[in-house]
Each structure stands twice: as C-alpha cells, then as structure tokens.
Design a protein around this motif. Structure first.
Motif, PDB file in Angstrom:
ATOM      1  N   ALA A  57       1.095  -1.613  -0.074  1.00 40.46           N
ATOM      2  CA  ALA A  57       0.165  -0.253   0.068  1.00 40.46           C
ATOM      3  C   ALA A  57       1.040   1.194   0.041  1.00 40.46           C
ATOM      4  O   ALA A  57       0.224   2.208  -0.374  1.00 40.46           O
ATOM      5  N   ASP A  58       1.437   1.209   0.614  1.00 39.14           N
ATOM      6  CA  ASP A  58       3.247   2.240   0.867  1.00 39.14           C
ATOM      7  C   ASP A  58       3.412   2.609  -0.631  1.00 39.14           C
ATOM      8  O   ASP A  58       3.767   3.303  -0.728  1.00 39.14           O
ATOM      9  N   GLY A  59       3.659   1.716  -1.487  1.00 43.37           N
ATOM     10  CA  GLY A  59       4.061   1.730  -2.232  1.00 43.37           C
ATOM     11  C   GLY A  59       3.632   1.901  -3.522  1.00 43.37           C
ATOM     12  O   GLY A  59       3.729   3.144  -4.094  1.00 43.37           O
ATOM     13  N   LEU A  60       2.580   1.876  -3.543  1.00 44.33           N
ATOM     14  CA  LEU A  60       0.944   2.566  -4.367  1.00 44.33           C
ATOM     15  C   LEU A  60       1.152   3.429  -3.797  1.00 44.33           C
ATOM     16  O   LEU A  60       1.013   5.208  -4.868  1.00 44.33           O
ATOM     17  N   THR A  61       1.296   4.313  -2.503  1.00 46.13           N
ATOM     18  CA  THR A  61       0.990   5.303  -2.326  1.00 46.13           C
ATOM     19  C   THR A  61       2.317   6.443  -3.489  1.00 46.13           C
ATOM     20  O   THR A  61       1.963   7.453  -4.326  1.00 46.13           O
ATOM     21  N   ASP A  62       3.363   5.593  -2.723  1.00 42.57           N
ATOM     22  CA  ASP A  62       4.298   6.515  -3.536  1.00 42.57           C
ATOM     23  C   ASP A  62       4.685   7.021  -5.132  1.00 42.57           C
ATOM     24  O   ASP A  62       5.218   7.535  -5.751  1.00 42.57           O
ATOM     25  N   THR A  63       4.045   5.255  -5.588  1.00 36.37           N
ATOM     26  CA  THR A  63       4.302   5.707  -7.033  1.00 36.37           C
ATOM     27  C   THR A  63       2.829   6.754  -7.990  1.00 36.37           C
ATOM     28  O   THR A  63       2.804   6.845  -8.582  1.00 36.37           O
ATOM     29  N   LEU A  64       1.837   6.377  -6.986  1.00 33.71           N
ATOM     30  CA  LEU A  64       1.182   7.452  -7.842  1.00 33.71           C
ATOM     31  C   LEU A  64       1.037   8.871  -7.571  1.00 33.71           C
ATOM     32  O   LEU A  64       0.772   9.603  -8.198  1.00 33.71           O
ATOM     33  N   ILE A  65       1.844   9.209  -6.076  1.00 31.32           N
ATOM     34  CA  ILE A  65       2.039  10.547  -6.394  1.00 31.32           C
ATOM     35  C   ILE A  65       3.396  10.894  -7.351  1.00 31.32           C
ATOM     36  O   ILE A  65       3.373  11.788  -7.836  1.00 31.32           O
ATOM     37  N   THR A  66       3.893   9.926  -7.941  1.00 33.37           N
ATOM     38  CA  THR A  66       4.887  10.187  -8.807  1.00 33.37           C
ATOM     39  C   THR A  66       4.117  10.729  -9.843  1.00 33.37           C
ATOM     40  O   THR A  66       4.777  11.513 -10.804  1.00 33.37           O
ATOM     41  N   ASN A  67       3.579   9.341 -10.350  1.00 34.01           N
ATOM     42  CA  ASN A  67       2.892   9.288 -11.747  1.00 34.01           C
ATOM     43  C   ASN A  67       2.202  11.218 -11.745  1.00 34.01           C
ATOM     44  O   ASN A  67       1.599  11.326 -12.597  1.00 34.01           O
ATOM     45  N   LEU A  68       1.783  11.651 -10.379  1.00 34.91           N
ATOM     46  CA  LEU A  68       0.908  12.472 -10.607  1.00 34.91           C
ATOM     47  C   LEU A  68       1.487  13.278 -10.627  1.00 34.91           C
ATOM     48  O   LEU A  68       1.391  14.573 -11.701  1.00 34.91           O
ATOM     49  N   GLY A  69       2.882  13.797 -10.073  1.00 29.59           N
ATOM     50  CA  GLY A  69       4.215  14.508 -10.068  1.00 29.59           C
ATOM     51  C   GLY A  69       4.268  14.982 -11.817  1.00 29.59           C
ATOM     52  O   GLY A  69       4.701  16.054 -11.781  1.00 29.59           O
ATOM     53  N   GLN A  70       3.845  13.829 -12.277  1.00 32.62           N
ATOM     54  CA  GLN A  70       4.937  13.921 -13.847  1.00 32.62           C
ATOM     55  C   GLN A  70       4.320  14.818 -14.622  1.00 32.62           C
ATOM     56  O   GLN A  70       4.373  15.467 -15.531  1.00 32.62           O
ATOM     57  N   VAL A  71       2.372  14.549 -14.599  1.00 25.58           N
ATOM     58  CA  VAL A  71       1.619  14.884 -15.068  1.00 25.58           C
ATOM     59  C   VAL A  71       0.978  16.562 -15.062  1.00 25.58           C
ATOM     60  O   VAL A  71       0.416  17.388 -15.807  1.00 25.58           O
ATOM     61  N   LEU A  72       0.777  16.328 -14.057  1.00 24.54           N
ATOM     62  CA  LEU A  72       0.032  17.808 -13.085  1.00 24.54           C
ATOM     63  C   LEU A  72       1.438  18.946 -13.151  1.00 24.54           C
ATOM     64  O   LEU A  72       2.726  18.579 -12.278  1.00 24.54           O
ATOM     65  N   THR A  73       0.649  20.455 -13.478  1.00 28.44           N
ATOM     66  CA  THR A  73       1.480  21.181 -13.770  1.00 28.44           C
ATOM     67  C   THR A  73       1.521  22.169 -11.847  1.00 28.44           C
ATOM     68  O   THR A  73       2.025  22.548 -12.131  1.00 28.44           O
TER      69      THR A  73
END
Length: 648
Positions: A204-220
């Motif tokens: 669950a922690d890893g999925l949280t981290d990856t979701l944060i990373t993915n959002l960080g890459q596409v959201l301004t």
C-alpha cells in the motif's frame, strides 16, 4: 446515509467507511429487522466473479461497520449476528429526502419497481381485499423498502464519533452539476491496507508513492511528497487541518486490497478545505498490470482536476509496460525500507533492489534504488562510481525516469563532477517538477557552488513539495546557519529535531552554531544530547570535561580542550574505532580551529577532510562563515582547484 454522495454522517460529522463495508450497511439497513443471509450478502455485494476471499471480506466489512457505529457484537444496538446464518439490522431507520439516481442498472430497476408499487397500492380502496400472496407481499415489501432507501435514506444513529475525522470511500460519483473548486495543489494520503495482513503495508505504501510520482509528472500544480503525507497514516487529523498544514487544495485517499495475484484499489478525490467529495473510482487488475493501473488512476485524477492533458502527458501515462509482479513487489519493499534510513533497513532495502533485478533484469526503477543506496545511504560508506553505473543503467532502460536522472546527479555530485551533476539534476526536475528530492539535491549543488541565495530558493521549492521532510528541513537549517541568520537557524533545527527526535544530526549543527557564536554551555548541552542518542559515553564525558575548563578558563581554553579531545578521538577512529556521529571528523576539527582563528591548522585539516572523507560535501568550505578568513589564502584556492570547485 446520503447515497448521492456516498456519505455516512450524523449532525454533519462524517463517519468513515470503506466502499465494501458501506455497501453491506446499505443492504442491511434497507431491510431493517430482517435476517440477511451470508449467501445473499455474497450474491448482492460480492457477486460470483470476485477474487476476494468472501468470508474474510464479510467479516472485515462487519467489523468496520461496527467500529464506525460504535457497536458491540456482544450487546448490539445496530447489527445483530445470527451465527452461521447472517445478520440483522436492528436500529430504527427513518427515510427522507429527494430521489437520487445511483447509476447502477440493477438498483435503478428496483427503484422503478418500487415507484410503480407505491402508486398502485395508493389507488386501491382500503375495504377491498386485493392482497397478493405472502411470498409476493414479502418481495413487494422488500422492493418498496430498498427502492425508498435508494431514493434517499438517512439512518438515525445513536453514536457520537467524538469529533474525529471520518470519511466514506464511496465508489459513487458526485453529480456533475456541483461546482468544481479551483485546485492548485494536491496531496495523496497514504492508501489504507484492507488485507488485514501487516506484511502488505509495504505494498500500500509503495502504491501511494507511485501514485504521487505519476501525478507529479503530469500535473503542473504542486503535488506533496510521500514523506510529508506519511505522518497522516492511520491518523484522525481533520481534513481541513491537513489542508492547512500541507497548504493544499485537494487530497486523494483510498484503499488497497490485494489477494494473491489480484489487486483492487479504490480512490477518491476530496476538496481538502471543505472535506467534500469530488470524484471516486475503483480499479481491479492482475498484479502484473499494476503499473498500468497506477497510471490509469493518475490519468483519471489528472483529468478530473485539470481537464485534458497535453499529448506528451497522455502518452507518458499510457505507456506503462506490464511488470514482473515479483520484481515490483521487491522494489516496493526496498523503497519503503530505504526511506526509514536506519542501518538495518538500508541494508534490507539493498537486498530487495537486488531481488527485483533477479526477477526482472530490465526493471529500471530497481537500478535507481541501488544507485541511491551506494550514494546517499546514511549508514553505509558511499561508492559513487558504482552508484553512477547503476544510475546509467536505469536511464538506459527508461530515459524518462526522473528518479534515474536524479540518482545519476547524486552520484556525480559525490564525485565532484559538478557540471554533469547540474545537467542531470535539471533533467530530473524537467521530467518531474514535483520531485522534491531533485530540488533538494539541486539546493545541495548550489551550496557546493557557494551560491547560498540560489540554494535557499531551491530549498523553498523542495519544502513546498515536502514540508515535513527531514533532510530538506535539515538542509534549510544549514543554509540559514551559513548565511549568518543564527536565530532562524536555531528555530529551524529545533523543528528538524521534532521531526526525527532520534537523529543526532540537528544537534550536531546546533552545537556548531553555538560554538561559532561563543555559546559554549548551549553547545555542550547539544553534544551531550548527541552522546545520549548515539549511546556514546565518551562524548558525554568529553562535554563535561570541556564544561569544567570553560567554567575555569573561558572560551579560548574550552576551544583548545575541545580540539584536543577531537584529535585524539579522530586518531582512534583512524585505527578502526566506530564513529556514530560527526564530531570526530577532519572537517569538524578544521571548523574548531577556524573558530579559534588558527589559519595554518584550519587549512591542514581542510586538506585532510577533502582527501580522507571521500563522501564529504564541500558546501561548508564554500559557505560556512567560520572559514571566511581563509578563503583568500592561496592554499585554500589550491584546494578548490584540485577538486574542481569555483574559486572564492
């Protein structure tokens, strides 16, 4: 219970229920007073094609409902258990409100039937006996109740949640007619592990981290880093308070349920200022498709917030290739452990990164993890050339991986390849402007270049993304101290110590600040604290000895005594003694000689530090105020030239 928002509340206070327990509660409450068998619950809620163990899932759902309502299985006020048969909702139910469209064909069919039945029965004279058969009447009664509840239902609870924050994780969408708030910043709260297995917390922690990373890459917009949201895991902090602490407009929260090779993730988007639901969805995939699933989640959230993305952003989130489940498993474990930064967890993290690569030799993130282990571990001797090899392998496999470029920049910075490091760190920021660690390392680069103002600006960007990060806040304390802002530096380092009370690092820097300002008693208090944290009685005894000298002979004599003790300890560590803190290093001795004003010995120990301590960062040489009096010395300039540093 408000079905159009998926909220369970009393007197305006939200009561938290994950999606599956919420659906079970709706079913039970819709037939208050009736026995609902376990088999009927399975058919209605779980269906025949679910991968989840039904017995475990139902028991978990009932427990969550009872927790939310403050109910007791032994003396129930809401849900009565009939052993081996099912459950009965025994509280009073009051129905009210306007009709609501649910979006579920099965439920809407029942809704329509209920409306027809109500109309027909109201037109029949009371004296005429037109009653249907008993079984038909039971079906009609159940249909009317369920249809009316689906139209609108409010359960009157006799429970006080004591003012704690609870929110439903509903899978129902809000009506699109509701106004969308303006969102400039977002935080992803730690996803909740619903498996009941503590071993799955890492997942669950890893999925949280990856979701944060993915959002960080596409959201301004600003996306808060994982280190700062982790403090809210399992917490009951009200959402508006989280919004104030993180300074965000919206949050994402959700749940993760993993069973074998299947995973289900439910997420929702909320207005952080008002705790209002904006969007929700549930995803279910095979584990090997988890990367694709994560990117689809990020894409849906990004669309909900920003509307259409540009083609490059869309392509990035739609380009995830299937991943080896074992490799992903091991990598996630490694990242979670590495973030804890203890000697044991760092070593275990390396093992997991290596395990990930045994499972999939082409898994780029695992090479980035290994690179970071060999460059920025706090409890392992750095090997920057090896770290660079791993980072380059990561980039070769995935040129758009921001973590890979940041890892390469870290490794190059450690080898004093400053121009190359700057290029890679800027590339990491370009690929993911929300990657807080890249901004943090860029601030470190500017410190190495002696550009304190630029370092402070970059540190501000990192802190906006990760306001409770220990290393980012620690660096800010150093920048303030080196810029001569003593009062703010002390306040900042005290805050850093509150983030991680077990770390000696803030106390080390505080002691230096106090020594520079001639506050010997305060410096010695910090040194004794370091000794206590590091279980080093020698440092405590040394501090007591220096205190006696200071009391008798003053600052100059106390400095000389301190230097003597550090030099003796440094000699011991050179012969194999373990050092648990930074008080006996060459650069710390150079610093004390600088405070004393001894130019020759200051330069001698600076030279020793640059040659002995291969992982030493030159930022203190370039910025620390105690070295300002030697920076014009030709010998100091020669040291800078040797290591490729800009002349001062």
């Amino acid at each position: 219970m408000e079905l159009h928002t998926g909220e369970l509340r009393r007197a305006g206070v939200l009561v938290h229920l994950p999606p599956q327990p919420y659906k079970v509660l709706v079913l039970l409450a819709s037939r208050s007073g009736q026995l609902i068998t376990r088999e009927e619950i399975r058919q209605v809620i779980w269906g025949n094609d679910t991968f989840v163990d039904f017995e475990h899932g139902l028991n978990f759902a009932i427990k969550k409902i009872r927790d939310a309502l403050g109910d007791d299985a032994e003396s129930p006020r809401f849900i009565q258990t009939l052993p081996r048969r099912g459950y009965r909702f025994i509280a009073q139910v009051r129905l009210s409100g306007p009709p609501v469209r649910t979006g579920s064909p099965a439920i809407e069919s029942s809704h329509a039937s209920a409306q027809t039945a109500v109309q027909e029965t109201t037109q029949i004279p009371r004296r005429v006996d037109t009653r249907p058969s008993i079984s038909a009447r039971h079906r009609l009664y159940a249909s009317v109740l369920l249809g009316a509840l689906i139209l609108t239902a409010v359960i009157v609870f006799a429970v006080d949640p004591a003012g704690l924050r609870y929110r439903t994780l509903a899978a129902l969408h809000l009506e699109k007619s509701q106004a969308q708030p303006h969102i400039d910043s977002i935080a992803v709260l730690p996803l909740e592990n619903l498996s009941g297995d503590p071993e799955q917390e890492y997942f669950a922690d890893g999925l949280t981290d990856t979701l944060i990373t993915n959002l960080g890459q596409v959201l301004t917009m600003r996306v808060i880093s994982r280190a700062s949201v982790l403090r809210y895991k399992r917490g009951k902090t009200p959402l508006p308070e989280i919004a104030r602490e993180l300074n965000v407009d919206a949050v994402v929260e959700g749940t993760v349920l993993r069973a074998g090779n299947k995973v289900r993730i439910s997420v929702q988007l909320l207005n952080a200022r008002t705790d209002r639901h904006l969007w929700a969805e549930t995803y279910e995939r095979n584990l090997e498709d988890v990367i694709v699933l994560e990117r689809q989640m990020a894409l849906a959230i990004a669309h909900e917030i920003s509307g259409r993305l540009n083609p490059g952003q869309e392509m990035h989130l739609n380009s995830g290739r299937p991943v080896n489940p074992h490799a992903y498993d091991a990598y996630v474990r490694g990242r979670v452990l590495f973030g804890e930064r203890t000697a044991e967890t760092e070593t275990n993290a390396r093992s997991y990164f290596e395990e990930a690569l045994r499972a999939d030799p082409n898994f780029a993130p695992a090479y980035s993890g290994l690179a970071d282990f060999y460059s920025v571990s706090w409890h392992t001797t750095s090997d920057f050339p090896l770290a660079e090899q791993y980072a380059r392998k990561s980039i070769a496999l995935d040129p758009d991986l921001a973590e890979g470029h940041a890892s390469l920049g870290i490794a190059q910075l450690g080898q004093h390849k400053f121009i190359d490091a700057e290029t890679e760190l800027k590339k990491a920021i370009e690929l993911n402007s929300n990657y807080a660690m890249a901004h943090h390392l860029m601030a470190d680069y500017w410190m190495d270049m002696g550009r304190i103002t630029d370092a402070l600006a970059e540190n501000d960007r990192a802190r906006q993304l990760d306001p409770f990060s220990f290393p980012i806040n620690f660096m800010r304390g150093g920048i303030l101290a080196y810029s001569g802002d003593t009062e703010r530096a002390v306040q900042q380092l005290q805050f850093v110590s509150s983030i991680n009370p077990q770390s000696p690092s803030p106390h080390e820097l505080l002691a230096l600040v106090y020594w520079i300002n001639g506050k010997v008693p305060a410096a010695l208090i910090e040194e004794k604290q370091i000794g206590a944290l590091g279980h080093d009685p020698q440092l405590i005894n040394d501090a007591d000895r220096i205190a006696r000298v200071y009391s008798k002979s003053g600052l100059h004599s106390a400095l000389r005594e301190d230097i003597l003790l550090r030099e003796n300890a440094h000699a011991r560590t050179s012969h194999g003694d373990q050092m648990t803190h930074g008080f006996y290093t060459s650069i710390s001795i150079a610093s004390q000689y600088a405070i004393l004003g001894d130019r020759d010995r200051t330069l001698h120990w600076i030279n020793e530090a640059m040659h002995e301590e291969l992982d030493h960062s030159p930022e203190d040489l370039m910025c620390a105020p105690q070295f300002s009096f030697v920076r014009s010395d030709p010998r100091f300039q020669a040291i800078l030239r040797t290591f490729g540093l800009p002349l001062r």
